[in-house]
Design a protein around this motif. Structure first.
Motif, PDB file in Angstrom:
ATOM      1  N   MET A  64       0.844  -1.196   0.000  1.00 47.35           N
ATOM      2  CA  MET A  64       0.000   0.000   0.000  1.00 47.35           C
ATOM      3  C   MET A  64       0.880   1.246   0.000  1.00 47.35           C
ATOM      4  O   MET A  64       1.636   1.488   0.933  1.00 47.35           O
ATOM      5  N   LYS A  66       1.065   5.279   0.034  1.00 52.01           N
ATOM      6  CA  LYS A  66       0.324   6.491   0.405  1.00 52.01           C
ATOM      7  C   LYS A  66       1.152   7.726   0.086  1.00 52.01           C
ATOM      8  O   LYS A  66       2.313   7.819   0.488  1.00 52.01           O
ATOM      9  N   ALA A  82      -3.288  10.515  -2.212  1.00 51.22           N
ATOM     10  CA  ALA A  82      -3.563   9.379  -3.085  1.00 51.22           C
ATOM     11  C   ALA A  82      -3.048   8.100  -2.426  1.00 51.22           C
ATOM     12  O   ALA A  82      -1.987   8.102  -1.793  1.00 51.22           O
ATOM     13  N   THR A  83      -3.810   7.025  -2.561  1.00 52.05           N
ATOM     14  CA  THR A  83      -3.418   5.730  -2.010  1.00 52.05           C
ATOM     15  C   THR A  83      -3.608   4.656  -3.074  1.00 52.05           C
ATOM     16  O   THR A  83      -4.687   4.539  -3.664  1.00 52.05           O
ATOM     17  N   GLY A  84      -2.551   3.892  -3.318  1.00 51.36           N
ATOM     18  CA  GLY A  84      -2.612   2.783  -4.254  1.00 51.36           C
ATOM     19  C   GLY A  84      -2.350   1.481  -3.537  1.00 51.36           C
ATOM     20  O   GLY A  84      -1.469   1.410  -2.673  1.00 51.36           O
ATOM     21  N   MET A  85      -3.109   0.441  -3.849  1.00 47.33           N
ATOM     22  CA  MET A  85      -2.996  -0.849  -3.171  1.00 47.33           C
ATOM     23  C   MET A  85      -2.882  -1.983  -4.190  1.00 47.33           C
ATOM     24  O   MET A  85      -3.566  -1.967  -5.216  1.00 47.33           O
ATOM     25  N   GLY A 115      -5.630  -4.881  -7.756  1.00 40.19           N
ATOM     26  CA  GLY A 115      -5.170  -3.553  -7.385  1.00 40.19           C
ATOM     27  C   GLY A 115      -6.331  -2.584  -7.296  1.00 40.19           C
ATOM     28  O   GLY A 115      -7.381  -2.791  -7.908  1.00 40.19           O
ATOM     29  N   LYS A 116      -6.148  -1.540  -6.518  1.00 37.84           N
ATOM     30  CA  LYS A 116      -7.164  -0.495  -6.402  1.00 37.84           C
ATOM     31  C   LYS A 116      -6.489   0.777  -5.935  1.00 37.84           C
ATOM     32  O   LYS A 116      -5.378   0.763  -5.382  1.00 37.84           O
ATOM     33  N   ALA A 117      -7.182   1.891  -6.137  1.00 40.98           N
ATOM     34  CA  ALA A 117      -6.620   3.185  -5.758  1.00 40.98           C
ATOM     35  C   ALA A 117      -7.743   4.143  -5.390  1.00 40.98           C
ATOM     36  O   ALA A 117      -8.868   4.024  -5.886  1.00 40.98           O
ATOM     37  N   GLY A 119      -8.317   8.508  -4.362  1.00 41.03           N
ATOM     38  CA  GLY A 119      -7.751   9.838  -4.253  1.00 41.03           C
ATOM     39  C   GLY A 119      -8.636  10.717  -3.380  1.00 41.03           C
ATOM     40  O   GLY A 119      -9.859  10.531  -3.352  1.00 41.03           O
ATOM     41  N   THR A 183     -12.426  -4.420  -5.343  1.00 42.62           N
ATOM     42  CA  THR A 183     -11.773  -3.399  -6.163  1.00 42.62           C
ATOM     43  C   THR A 183     -12.746  -2.322  -6.629  1.00 42.62           C
ATOM     44  O   THR A 183     -12.328  -1.340  -7.229  1.00 42.62           O
TER      45      THR A 183
END
Length: 427
Positions: A64, A66, A82-85, A115-117, A119, A183
């Motif tokens: 993850m 951040k 923004a966070t991407g996982m 994956g997911k994100a 903002g 997702t």
């Protein structure tokens, strides 16, 4: 005249460029980021002839990222987070899937990776902050779940103000949730609670307002209210107090919840009042605590699907919050820093529930209890040991083992283990 206009335009352009560079510098200089690595093994073994799935066991790796900006200069500052996982399957099978670590399809097979994100736009004026987009709140009536690879996210807007001394005001409006193993954003639902409420009924709006008042450093008073459109209305009142006594401290917390149907009442009847309490004493590295909890009304404790309950009774397997249920809680925590081993912590919890009304329990055992005129009973014991490496090459690597044993006369018994290895790199 033409020269004058050119100079004026050049001056305006230069001013705008300087303002933009200044704002950009503020965004970057005050910004921060982190990369969290979480390796998670989950195993829950069910015991019971009626169990539709005898075991849920999966192993996954999560990453993850951040990124949090600062705020632009000015009376009102603006920023963006923004966070991407990204999750990777390490072990799973159709007969063991559904642990909450990985999404799975209609064939019950877990995805190899996903994956997911999200903002979040943010704006700040003095001590008031507005956040719009991806939210992961921790509030009495909406506690985002973070017990697997990734936290539960919501889409909406949240305003938090601390401009009034000793007060914190929170206003929230949500329209969708992204569950911990999903997702996509989905409509909001109510937690089924052993069949007490239909899990297929959904809502597209949640409204929330709360106020917390801290007249003294050791006392907090809270009043919160939320409305899950056409499903239920909930209210919360809380008191938290801590005071020194001898060489240690005494602490106490009272949490009271009230829920009823709202709007078109798509869930059917919602009639619940729950009191959850906790009392304890801390002395050096020891913390002894316990409490009493009682669910009243014709239905189970009502809360938003996928979230935590914010009840002191909630364990790894059971929440102890069914219709009419009474629960007693005991807990012991120890911080080994008191013995010269910083980073090592341990706790054990035990919860016993009885007086459960089986009328709204949708299980074979629940129906059998109802036919026999008996009450439901359950208990769960949970241990949790965590160590965070303090120095060397592995500094800040965390190792955690969580173990639970749950037994019940209306639900399948379960034994559970979670092993979590984590590391967060900050920059």
């Amino acid at each position: 005249m033409k020269t004058y206009h050119c100079r004026r335009a050049s001056l305006l352009l230069a001013t705008l460029c300087c303002a933009f560079q200044s704002a950009q510098a503020s965004l970057l200089e005050d910004g921060k980021g982190s990369l969290e690595l979480r390796n998670f093994y989950f195993d829950r073994d069910f015991h019971g002839d009626a169990a539709t799935q005898s075991r849920r066991s999966e192993w996954a790796q999560g990453l993850m990222l951040k990124l949090q900006s600062g705020y632009t200069e000015g009376v009102v500052g603006f920023g963006l987070d923004a966070t991407g996982m990204f999750g990777i399957k390490l072990d799973s099978s159709p007969d063991r899937s559904g642990s909450g670590l990985l999404p799975r399809g209609a064939d019950r097979r877990a995805a190899d990776e996903y994956g997911k994100a999200v903002g979040t736009f943010k704006a700040r004026l003095a001590e008031t902050e507005l956040r719009v987009g991806g939210l992961s709140p921790q509030l009495p009536l909406l506690a985002s779940n973070n017990s697997r690879l990734f936290p539960q996210w919501f889409n909406g807007a949240q305003l938090v103000s601390k401009d009034l001394h000793n007060f914190t005001f929170t206003v929230l409006r949500l329209d969708a949730t992204k569950l911990r193993d999903s997702t996509d954003f989905e409509d909001l639902t109510a937690m089924a609670q052993q069949g007490a409420y239909p899990a297929t009924v959904s809502s597209d709006r949640l409204y929330y307002a709360g106020a917390d008042y801290q007249p003294f450093d050791n006392l907090t008073l809270s009043l919160h209210s939320s409305q899950l459109k056409d499903l239920f209305q909930r209210d919360f009142a809380g008191l938290k107090y801590r005071v020194g006594l001898g060489p240690g401290q005494v602490f106490s917390e009272w949490r009271w919840f009230n829920a009823r149907e709202q709007g078109r009442a798509l869930l059917g009847e919602v009639d619940n009042r729950t009191l959850s309490t906790n009392f304890g004493y801390t002395l050096q590295g020891h913390t002894f605590s316990g409490g009493y909890q009682k669910v009243q009304g014709d239905t189970a404790y009502a809360y938003v699907g996928g979230t935590d309950t914010y009840l002191f009774s909630e364990q790894q397997v059971s929440t102890f919050a069914l219709a009419n249920e009474r629960a007693w809680m005991l807990r012991y925590d120890y911080n080994f820093a008191a013995l010269g081993v910083p980073g090592l912590t341990f706790n054990v919890r035990y919860v016993k529930g009885d007086q459960v009304d089986p009328q709204r329990i949708a299980s074979v055992k629940g129906r059998a209890l109802q036919a026999a005129g008996m009450e439901g009973r359950e208990w769960e014991r949970t241990t949790d040991i965590t160590y965070v490496v303090q120095s060397g090459v592995l500094r800040n690597v965390s190792l955690r083992w969580r173990n639970a044993t749950m037994r019940s006369n209306f639900a399948d018994a379960a034994d559970e283990n979670r092993v979590i290895v984590g590391y967060t790199f900050e920059f």
